[in-house]
Design a protein around this motif. Structure first.
Motif, PDB file in Angstrom:
ATOM      1  N   ILE A 161       0.839  -1.206   0.000  1.00  0.00           N
ATOM      2  CA  ILE A 161       0.000   0.000   0.000  1.00  0.00           C
ATOM      3  C   ILE A 161       0.871   1.251   0.000  1.00  0.00           C
ATOM      4  N   GLU A 162       1.967   1.222   0.748  1.00  0.00           N
ATOM      5  CA  GLU A 162       2.889   2.363   0.754  1.00  0.00           C
ATOM      6  C   GLU A 162       3.520   2.581  -0.617  1.00  0.00           C
ATOM      7  N   GLN A 163       3.785   1.506  -1.334  1.00  0.00           N
ATOM      8  CA  GLN A 163       4.409   1.603  -2.656  1.00  0.00           C
ATOM      9  C   GLN A 163       3.418   1.950  -3.757  1.00  0.00           C
ATOM     10  N   TRP A 164       2.145   1.764  -3.525  1.00  0.00           N
ATOM     11  CA  TRP A 164       1.111   1.898  -4.547  1.00  0.00           C
ATOM     12  C   TRP A 164       1.183   3.241  -5.275  1.00  0.00           C
ATOM     13  N   GLY A 165       1.318   4.333  -4.565  1.00  0.00           N
ATOM     14  CA  GLY A 165       1.326   5.658  -5.177  1.00  0.00           C
ATOM     15  C   GLY A 165       2.620   6.010  -5.887  1.00  0.00           C
ATOM     16  N   THR A 166       3.649   5.208  -5.711  1.00  0.00           N
ATOM     17  CA  THR A 166       4.950   5.549  -6.287  1.00  0.00           C
ATOM     18  C   THR A 166       5.291   4.710  -7.522  1.00  0.00           C
ATOM     19  N   THR A 167       4.386   3.847  -7.945  1.00  0.00           N
ATOM     20  CA  THR A 167       4.684   2.975  -9.078  1.00  0.00           C
ATOM     21  C   THR A 167       3.857   3.366 -10.299  1.00  0.00           C
ATOM     22  N   GLU A 168       4.367   2.971 -11.449  1.00  0.00           N
ATOM     23  CA  GLU A 168       3.674   3.238 -12.710  1.00  0.00           C
ATOM     24  C   GLU A 168       3.861   2.056 -13.638  1.00  0.00           C
ATOM     25  N   GLY A 169       3.007   1.984 -14.661  1.00  0.00           N
ATOM     26  CA  GLY A 169       3.158   0.996 -15.721  1.00  0.00           C
ATOM     27  C   GLY A 169       3.096  -0.437 -15.250  1.00  0.00           C
ATOM     28  N   ARG A 170       4.019  -1.247 -15.779  1.00  0.00           N
ATOM     29  CA  ARG A 170       4.024  -2.681 -15.453  1.00  0.00           C
ATOM     30  C   ARG A 170       4.239  -2.932 -13.966  1.00  0.00           C
ATOM     31  N   GLU A 171       5.106  -2.147 -13.364  1.00  0.00           N
ATOM     32  CA  GLU A 171       5.372  -2.325 -11.929  1.00  0.00           C
ATOM     33  C   GLU A 171       4.101  -2.065 -11.120  1.00  0.00           C
ATOM     34  N   HIS A 172       3.328  -1.055 -11.512  1.00  0.00           N
ATOM     35  CA  HIS A 172       2.075  -0.748 -10.816  1.00  0.00           C
ATOM     36  C   HIS A 172       1.069  -1.892 -11.003  1.00  0.00           C
ATOM     37  N   GLU A 173       0.995  -2.425 -12.204  1.00  0.00           N
ATOM     38  CA  GLU A 173       0.093  -3.554 -12.474  1.00  0.00           C
ATOM     39  C   GLU A 173       0.486  -4.766 -11.630  1.00  0.00           C
ATOM     40  N   ARG A 174       1.794  -5.035 -11.535  1.00  0.00           N
ATOM     41  CA  ARG A 174       2.272  -6.145 -10.716  1.00  0.00           C
ATOM     42  C   ARG A 174       1.919  -5.938  -9.258  1.00  0.00           C
ATOM     43  N   LEU A 175       2.106  -4.704  -8.786  1.00  0.00           N
ATOM     44  CA  LEU A 175       1.806  -4.381  -7.392  1.00  0.00           C
ATOM     45  C   LEU A 175       0.316  -4.546  -7.107  1.00  0.00           C
ATOM     46  N   VAL A 176      -0.546  -4.059  -7.998  1.00  0.00           N
ATOM     47  CA  VAL A 176      -1.994  -4.199  -7.808  1.00  0.00           C
ATOM     48  C   VAL A 176      -2.393  -5.676  -7.826  1.00  0.00           C
ATOM     49  N   ALA A 177      -1.797  -6.457  -8.711  1.00  0.00           N
ATOM     50  CA  ALA A 177      -2.080  -7.894  -8.755  1.00  0.00           C
ATOM     51  C   ALA A 177      -1.674  -8.565  -7.446  1.00  0.00           C
ATOM     52  N   GLU A 178      -0.517  -8.184  -6.916  1.00  0.00           N
ATOM     53  CA  GLU A 178      -0.081  -8.763  -5.640  1.00  0.00           C
ATOM     54  C   GLU A 178      -0.985  -8.317  -4.500  1.00  0.00           C
ATOM     55  N   LEU A 179      -1.431  -7.069  -4.538  1.00  0.00           N
ATOM     56  CA  LEU A 179      -2.374  -6.597  -3.514  1.00  0.00           C
ATOM     57  C   LEU A 179      -3.664  -7.419  -3.537  1.00  0.00           C
ATOM     58  N   ARG A 180      -4.136  -7.759  -4.726  1.00  0.00           N
ATOM     59  CA  ARG A 180      -5.347  -8.584  -4.825  1.00  0.00           C
ATOM     60  C   ARG A 180      -5.123  -9.956  -4.188  1.00  0.00           C
ATOM     61  N   VAL A 181      -3.965 -10.535  -4.457  1.00  0.00           N
ATOM     62  CA  VAL A 181      -3.651 -11.850  -3.882  1.00  0.00           C
ATOM     63  C   VAL A 181      -3.518 -11.746  -2.366  1.00  0.00           C
ATOM     64  N   VAL A 182      -2.862 -10.712  -1.896  1.00  0.00           N
ATOM     65  CA  VAL A 182      -2.693 -10.517  -0.451  1.00  0.00           C
ATOM     66  C   VAL A 182      -4.058 -10.348   0.218  1.00  0.00           C
ATOM     67  N   ASP A 183      -4.950  -9.612  -0.425  1.00  0.00           N
ATOM     68  CA  ASP A 183      -6.295  -9.435   0.114  1.00  0.00           C
ATOM     69  C   ASP A 183      -7.023 -10.776   0.181  1.00  0.00           C
ATOM     70  N   ARG A 184      -6.883 -11.578  -0.852  1.00  0.00           N
ATOM     71  CA  ARG A 184      -7.502 -12.910  -0.876  1.00  0.00           C
ATOM     72  C   ARG A 184      -6.904 -13.796   0.213  1.00  0.00           C
ATOM     73  N   ARG A 185      -5.596 -13.731   0.388  1.00  0.00           N
ATOM     74  CA  ARG A 185      -4.944 -14.515   1.436  1.00  0.00           C
ATOM     75  C   ARG A 185      -5.466 -14.125   2.811  1.00  0.00           C
ATOM     76  N   MET A 186      -5.655 -12.817   3.045  1.00  0.00           N
ATOM     77  CA  MET A 186      -6.193 -12.377   4.343  1.00  0.00           C
ATOM     78  C   MET A 186      -7.582 -12.954   4.580  1.00  0.00           C
ATOM     79  N   ASP A 187      -8.413 -12.963   3.536  1.00  0.00           N
ATOM     80  CA  ASP A 187      -9.755 -13.542   3.673  1.00  0.00           C
ATOM     81  C   ASP A 187      -9.678 -15.022   4.016  1.00  0.00           C
TER      82      ASP A 187
END
Length: 160
Positions: A47-73
């Motif tokens: 979440i801290e890195q979310w605002g500092t990334t762009e392009g492919r790196e941002h897409e990778r970060l958002v994808a990992e955030l989705r997985v992390v959210d699923r893991r928490m559930d």
């Protein structure tokens, strides 16, 4: 020993197995909450890195955030099943003592409650397995690192 003391002693002996199950469930809860803490920590970093990334790196970060959210559930559901198992085990012990003092035959109810506790424990463990598998599938070592390490290993082995 009086008959009441004998009944208490027998009930305590019958309660030993469910109490071991309760201890094991508590140990599992300790493991589950430790994993949850690690996943929450990882989500905070992302979440801290979310605002500092762009392009492919941002897409990778958002994808990992989705997985992390699923893991928490999944971990939360595993914890809920383990806690429910612990509650049912406590109910089982209470049923065993009620049977000893009330005089009703609660053996069938105790058997069903024990089976329910086992099913909840099974659900908790299966959810834990799903979370661990999800975690290991999402960990990607960049291929470049693997190739560099392999090349370095070959050089150390004399070029084989």
């Amino acid at each position: 020993m009086t008959p009441d003391a004998n009944a208490i002693a027998q009930t305590i002996q019958l309660s030993v197995t469910p109490v071991f199950l309760l201890v094991a469930t508590g140990s599992l809860l300790n493991v589950f909450t430790g994993r949850l803490a690690r996943v929450v920590d990882r989500s905070r970093v992302l979440i801290e890195q979310w605002g500092t990334t762009e392009g492919r790196e941002h897409e990778r970060l958002v994808a990992e955030l989705r997985v992390v959210d699923r893991r928490m559930d999944i971990i939360n559901n595993s914890i809920a099943a383990a806690v429910a198992c612990g509650i049912v085990v406590c109910l089982l012990v209470a049923l065993l003592f009620a049977q000893a003092f009330v005089g009703f035959n609660l053996g069938a109810a105790a058997a069903w409650v024990f089976a329910l506790a086992m099913l909840l424990l099974l659900a908790s463990l299966l959810l834990f397995l799903v979370e661990v598998r999800l975690a290991t599938r999402t960990i990607h070592v960049p291929l470049e690192l693997l190739e560099l390490e392999e090349m370095g290993w070959r050089k150390r082995q004399g070029g084989r």
